[in-house]
Design an enzyme around this catalytic site. Structure first.
Site, PDB file in Angstrom:
ATOM      1  CG  HIS A 144      40.322  46.119  37.957  1.00 46.06           C
ATOM      2  ND1 HIS A 144      40.131  44.943  37.390  1.00 46.06           N
ATOM      3  CD2 HIS A 144      39.400  47.101  37.585  1.00 46.06           C
ATOM      4  CE1 HIS A 144      39.130  44.925  36.515  1.00 46.06           C
ATOM      5  NE2 HIS A 144      38.631  46.284  36.720  1.00 46.06           N
ATOM      6  CG  HIS A 145      37.488  41.325  41.921  1.00 45.61           C
ATOM      7  ND1 HIS A 145      38.039  40.255  41.860  1.00 45.61           N
ATOM      8  CD2 HIS A 145      36.499  41.574  42.935  1.00 45.61           C
ATOM      9  CE1 HIS A 145      37.463  39.625  43.071  1.00 45.61           C
ATOM     10  NE2 HIS A 145      36.579  40.406  43.709  1.00 45.61           N
ATOM     11  CB  SER A 146      41.231  42.000  36.395  1.00 47.42           C
ATOM     12  OG  SER A 146      41.805  43.109  36.388  1.00 47.42           O
TER      13      SER A 146
END
Length: 502
Positions: free
Chosen positions: A164-166
């Site tokens: 996930h990009h977070s």
């Protein structure tokens, strides 16, 4: 053939210390504040629907016990990789440490044996495409390894990492991945990386005290030019948010459905060929890659559209890493010394709205010349710093929904996402597996086309993430990238011969 739903090596649910709350918009991810870690950064919240996928080819069959042990000893020790996102009593997302069972993060897809035997490359590609429509389990750390222990045309085995990009932007995650690898020639040391980039431009070239007044005036003028270009770019930034849209082309998103299945494909190009053009044209590798992209998109557009000779200007969102340049060895040393918190693995990005030109040129080198002119102009601007600060301020003042709406509006008014990252200059091993290729990409942005370049040893991989319905012939577009580089290199070779004759 559509990929089957993934099946994990171990289906036991991961135990996390969370408690479900009432229906208050927190997705049930709440936890007492004393169990929580740092807040989820504004940049990370802005990319809530974005995911990064890195496809890695191995030169040997997968040794799953060694892979599991290596991931547990390396990757799983980093804070965000052993945390989940939960909501505190004030409604803010924060990272909460949790127990990680690496077996739960390793997934062996149940692919149809007949499909694998018929076309293993397509079987892997279809499965990776299916990931763009499958949600992640938010009760576990937001990363997964999908394992394909069968040979393809490129590798003996393949691993697709979904993150996930977070957890971080592409640059920080690549650095983290490389920190988990070792040199294939000497497994006791970290892989050799390219030299750290140096800042160039007139403002960084302060005249010596002995220089004349003209040199100082020229230096001061560069600041005036920088301020002017920044002001122009800021106006263009707000105009893009409000009303300035790219014209409709074959590359502009057509399907506005919430769920876009993305086809993720890649093609290996010669880094030596790119450097040959760079030296012949006296430019940078990035200039050449932007020029190759101009040429490839032009070839595809005019072949598919049947339009006559004309030039079309579209725009790309170019992501730029804003961290201070730190070597891989320095990052690992900080981690080993207990100062891992000093390494910023998260999202710290700005972006540039970069013009892309679709047109026909009799001289293939004109694509590189135009690219160099555009990139040089963008280097003389603080647009990237402004866009990063603007995103942070908008998010803090107007909240996540407003910031996300503005962010998606800006992306939907442009055409392409573009990035370029550098990798190791020698072959590496990941958990004892020699790596053949590294192909990072992702999905989530509303564009129909994302272009990413990744260098590794003497190759550079062009990675495309495309709207599957809009680009059913995505491999033809990959062919256009390869053919464009070949034509540009051939033209650069002739240019060198002409210089020698002169």
């Amino acid at each position: 053939m559509d990929a089957a739903a993934p099946s994990t090596l171990r289906k036991r649910p991961l135990s996390v210390r969370t408690s479900t709350s009432d229906d208050n918009g927190t997705d049930g991810r709440t936890s007492p504040d004393d169990e929580l870690g740092e807040p989820v950064s504004p940049s990370a919240r802005l990319v809530e629907d974005f995911y990064i996928i890195v496809v890695i080819g191995a030169a040997t069959p997968l040794n799953i016990p060694a892979l599991r042990a290596g991931i547990e000893a390396q990757l799983a020790r980093y804070p965000h990789f052993r945390s989940i996102q939960v909501t505190d009593k004030d409604g803010n997302l924060r990272w909460a440490p949790t127990t990680v069972n690496v077996e739960d993060q390793l997934i062996c897809p149940a692919l149809a044996p007949a499909a694998v035997a018929a076309d293993p490359d397509k079987a892997v590609e279809d499965y990776v495409a299916s990931l763009s429509t499958l949600p992640m389990d938010w009760s576990r750390p937001l990363w997964e390894f999908h394992l394909f222990d069968f040979p393809t045309s490129e590798a003996v085995a393949t691993v697709a990492i979904r993150v996930h990009h977070s957890l971080g932007d592409g640059m920080s995650l690549l650095t983290l991945l490389m920190a988990c690898t070792r040199s294939a020639a000497d497994p006791t040391r970290l892989p050799a990386m390219p030299p750290l980039p140096t800042r160039t431009g007139a403002i960084y070239q302060r005249p010596r005290p002995s220089a004349g007044a003209l040199a100082y005036l020229s230096w001061l003028w560069s600041f005036i030019v920088l301020a002017w270009h920044t002001a122009v770019d800021v106006v263009a930034f707000f105009a893009t948010i409000l009303c300035l849209k790219d014209p409709h082309t074959l590359f502009k998103r057509v399907n506005h459905a919430e769920s876009q299945r993305k086809r993720i494909v890649h093609r290996s190009l010669s880094l030596d060929d790119v450097k040959f053009v760079k030296n012949a044209m006296k430019c940078t590798v990035n200039d050449v890659l932007v020029g190759v992209t101009y040429a490839a998109l032009s070839r595809y557009y005019f072949r598919k559209s049947g339009d006559t000779d004309k030039e079309i200007r579209v725009r790309s969102i170019l992501l730029v890493n804003l961290r201070p340049t730190t070597s891989l060895h320095a990052c690992v040393n900080m981690i080993e010394s207990g100062k891992g918190s000093d390494v910023k693995w998260g999202n710290k990005l700005g972006f540039i709205i970069l013009p892309f030109f679709i047109g026909k040129h009799s001289d293939p080198l004109d694509y590189v010349r135009k690219a160099k002119k555009v990139v040089d102009r963008k280097k003389s601007s603080l647009e990237v710093v402004f866009t990063h600060l603007a995103a942070e301020v908008i998010l803090k003042i107007f909240g996540l929904k407003a910031a996300a709406a503005i962010f998606h509006r800006m992306i939907s008014h442009t055409t392409i996402s573009f990035s370029n990252m550098t990798g190791p200059v020698e072959q590496v091993e990941f958990c004892g597996h020699p790596v053949v290729f590294i192909a990072p990409s992702g999905y989530g942005p509303p564009e129909a086309l994302t272009v990413n370049y990744q260098s590794y040893v003497n190759t550079i991989m062009v990675n495309l993430a495309l709207d599957e319905a809009q680009f059913p012939d995505c491999h033809e577009l990959l062919d256009d990238f390869a053919e464009s580089l070949a034509r540009i290199k051939d033209a650069a070779s002739r240019l060198g011969k002409q210089h020698r004759k002169a």
